[in-house]
Design a protein around this motif. Structure first.
Motif, PDB file in Angstrom:
ATOM      1  N   ARG A 101       0.835  -1.196   0.000  1.00  0.00           N
ATOM      2  CA  ARG A 101       0.000   0.000   0.000  1.00  0.00           C
ATOM      3  C   ARG A 101       0.876   1.256   0.000  1.00  0.00           C
ATOM      4  N   PRO A 102       0.492   2.315  -0.715  1.00  0.00           N
ATOM      5  CA  PRO A 102       1.322   3.527  -0.819  1.00  0.00           C
ATOM      6  C   PRO A 102       1.662   4.123   0.543  1.00  0.00           C
ATOM      7  N   THR A 103       2.968   4.239   0.798  1.00  0.00           N
ATOM      8  CA  THR A 103       3.455   4.657   2.110  1.00  0.00           C
ATOM      9  C   THR A 103       4.682   5.535   1.948  1.00  0.00           C
ATOM     10  N   LEU A 104       4.682   6.665   2.661  1.00  0.00           N
ATOM     11  CA  LEU A 104       5.818   7.588   2.682  1.00  0.00           C
ATOM     12  C   LEU A 104       6.296   7.721   4.116  1.00  0.00           C
ATOM     13  N   GLY A 105       7.598   7.558   4.332  1.00  0.00           N
ATOM     14  CA  GLY A 105       8.189   7.754   5.647  1.00  0.00           C
ATOM     15  C   GLY A 105       9.279   8.796   5.586  1.00  0.00           C
ATOM     16  N   VAL A 106       9.269   9.716   6.547  1.00  0.00           N
ATOM     17  CA  VAL A 106      10.248  10.803   6.597  1.00  0.00           C
ATOM     18  C   VAL A 106      11.013  10.712   7.913  1.00  0.00           C
ATOM     19  N   CYS A 107      12.327  10.645   7.845  1.00  0.00           N
ATOM     20  CA  CYS A 107      13.236  10.605   8.990  1.00  0.00           C
ATOM     21  C   CYS A 107      12.872   9.431   9.909  1.00  0.00           C
ATOM     22  N   PHE A 108      12.321   9.667  11.091  1.00  0.00           N
ATOM     23  CA  PHE A 108      11.903   8.559  11.945  1.00  0.00           C
ATOM     24  C   PHE A 108      10.915   7.660  11.208  1.00  0.00           C
ATOM     25  N   GLY A 109      10.051   8.252  10.395  1.00  0.00           N
ATOM     26  CA  GLY A 109       9.121   7.458   9.599  1.00  0.00           C
ATOM     27  C   GLY A 109       9.833   6.543   8.628  1.00  0.00           C
ATOM     28  N   ALA A 110      10.927   7.013   8.032  1.00  0.00           N
ATOM     29  CA  ALA A 110      11.729   6.180   7.136  1.00  0.00           C
ATOM     30  C   ALA A 110      12.395   5.048   7.908  1.00  0.00           C
ATOM     31  N   GLN A 111      12.870   5.352   9.118  1.00  0.00           N
ATOM     32  CA  GLN A 111      13.483   4.325   9.952  1.00  0.00           C
ATOM     33  C   GLN A 111      12.458   3.274  10.360  1.00  0.00           C
ATOM     34  N   MET A 112      11.214   3.694  10.591  1.00  0.00           N
ATOM     35  CA  MET A 112      10.152   2.749  10.897  1.00  0.00           C
ATOM     36  C   MET A 112       9.905   1.805   9.718  1.00  0.00           C
ATOM     37  N   ILE A 113       9.906   2.344   8.506  1.00  0.00           N
ATOM     38  CA  ILE A 113       9.727   1.499   7.326  1.00  0.00           C
ATOM     39  C   ILE A 113      10.869   0.499   7.231  1.00  0.00           C
ATOM     40  N   ALA A 114      12.101   0.976   7.398  1.00  0.00           N
ATOM     41  CA  ALA A 114      13.257   0.078   7.323  1.00  0.00           C
ATOM     42  C   ALA A 114      13.140  -1.040   8.351  1.00  0.00           C
ATOM     43  N   ALA A 115      12.793  -0.684   9.588  1.00  0.00           N
ATOM     44  CA  ALA A 115      12.690  -1.684  10.651  1.00  0.00           C
ATOM     45  C   ALA A 115      11.563  -2.675  10.374  1.00  0.00           C
ATOM     46  N   ALA A 116      10.427  -2.179   9.883  1.00  0.00           N
ATOM     47  CA  ALA A 116       9.300  -3.065   9.577  1.00  0.00           C
ATOM     48  C   ALA A 116       9.620  -4.012   8.435  1.00  0.00           C
ATOM     49  N   MET A 117      10.606  -3.651   7.616  1.00  0.00           N
ATOM     50  CA  MET A 117      11.062  -4.524   6.535  1.00  0.00           C
ATOM     51  C   MET A 117      12.180  -5.464   6.978  1.00  0.00           C
ATOM     52  N   GLY A 118      12.556  -5.395   8.248  1.00  0.00           N
ATOM     53  CA  GLY A 118      13.558  -6.311   8.770  1.00  0.00           C
ATOM     54  C   GLY A 118      14.955  -5.760   8.896  1.00  0.00           C
TER      55      GLY A 118
END
Length: 234
Positions: free
Chosen positions: A85-102
């Motif tokens: 699903r379309p998702t944008l992460g900025v700074c901490f949000g980007a780190q959350m995406i990275a972590a959720a991807m393993g």
């Protein structure tokens, strides 16, 4: 015609969507926002909005004992990412995406605070980051992350290799803040974290001057980047 929905997750009040709101609304999204402190946050299905935007914050992904909502958000975010699903992460949000991807998220060796450009990798010819090539944008972080599997690295800086990545057309993670440069909340950032400016080797007066001179061009470039990314969503 059905209106497309966009939900902003705000981790702290002084980190909003700022300059990115304009291209998101121009693309036809009805924008809503929720704070992680809202009692309703824990029950939201994060797969539902047509677009999810997660902004920054001073906490680390690894501080789940201090901020229990991080683990709760990560579990639901992982479901959204698995669905593409379309998702944008900025700074901490980007780190959350990275972590959720393993991937691993951890404290880096340097504070990266101030305006400077990133190296946009040319091996991705259709990258929306071409809009910010050679444009100084705001950086404000000390954490970084390993690169998740099956993503394209889009940009690096002289301090951190992993500044932006995407997985397919729908998931975009940005470590830097190209949304900031014309938002009065910048003053709150300096007031909240003056030590970060000093640790990065800068000073408040110089950072404010850079914000005034470089901010408008950074925001315009960031808006072009987000507009192109939104056009390519599937």
């Amino acid at each position: 015609m059905t209106t497309k929905t966009a939900l902003i997750i705000r981790h702290v009040p002084y980190e909003g969507v700022a300059g990115y709101r304009q291209p998101i609304e121009a693309a036809g999204y009805d924008v809503d926002r929720i704070d992680v402190t809202d009692p309703a946050f824990s029950s939201l299905d994060l797969r539902e909005p047509d677009l999810l935007i997660m902004m920054g914050g001073p906490m680390g992904v690894y501080e789940q004992d201090t901020h229990p909502w991080i683990a709760c958000q990560m579990r639901r975010l992982a479901l959204r990412l698995e669905a593409g699903r379309p998702t944008l992460g900025v700074c901490f949000g980007a780190q959350m995406i990275a972590a959720a991807m393993g991937a691993d998220v951890y404290a880096g060796p340097h504070k990266e605070v101030g305006f400077h450009s990133v190296t946009v990798h040319e091996h991705v010819p259709d990258s929306p980051l071409r809009h910010i090539a050679s444009v100084p944008v705001l950086h404000w972080h000390g954490d970084t992350f390993s690169l998740p599997d099956n993503v394209e690295l889009l940009a690096s800086s002289h301090l951190y290799d992993h500044q932006a990545f995407r997985r397919g057309p729908n998931i975009l993670a940005l470590q830097f803040h190209a949304e900031m440069g014309m938002d009065p909340r910048f003053d709150a950032w300096i007031e909240q974290w003056p030590e970060s400016v000093i640790e990065a080797g800068g000073d408040e007066a110089s950072l404010r001057a850079a914000h005034d001179s470089l901010g408008p061009k950074a925001v315009a470039a960031g808006q072009g980047m987000i507009a192109q990314w939104l056009e390519g969503l599937r």
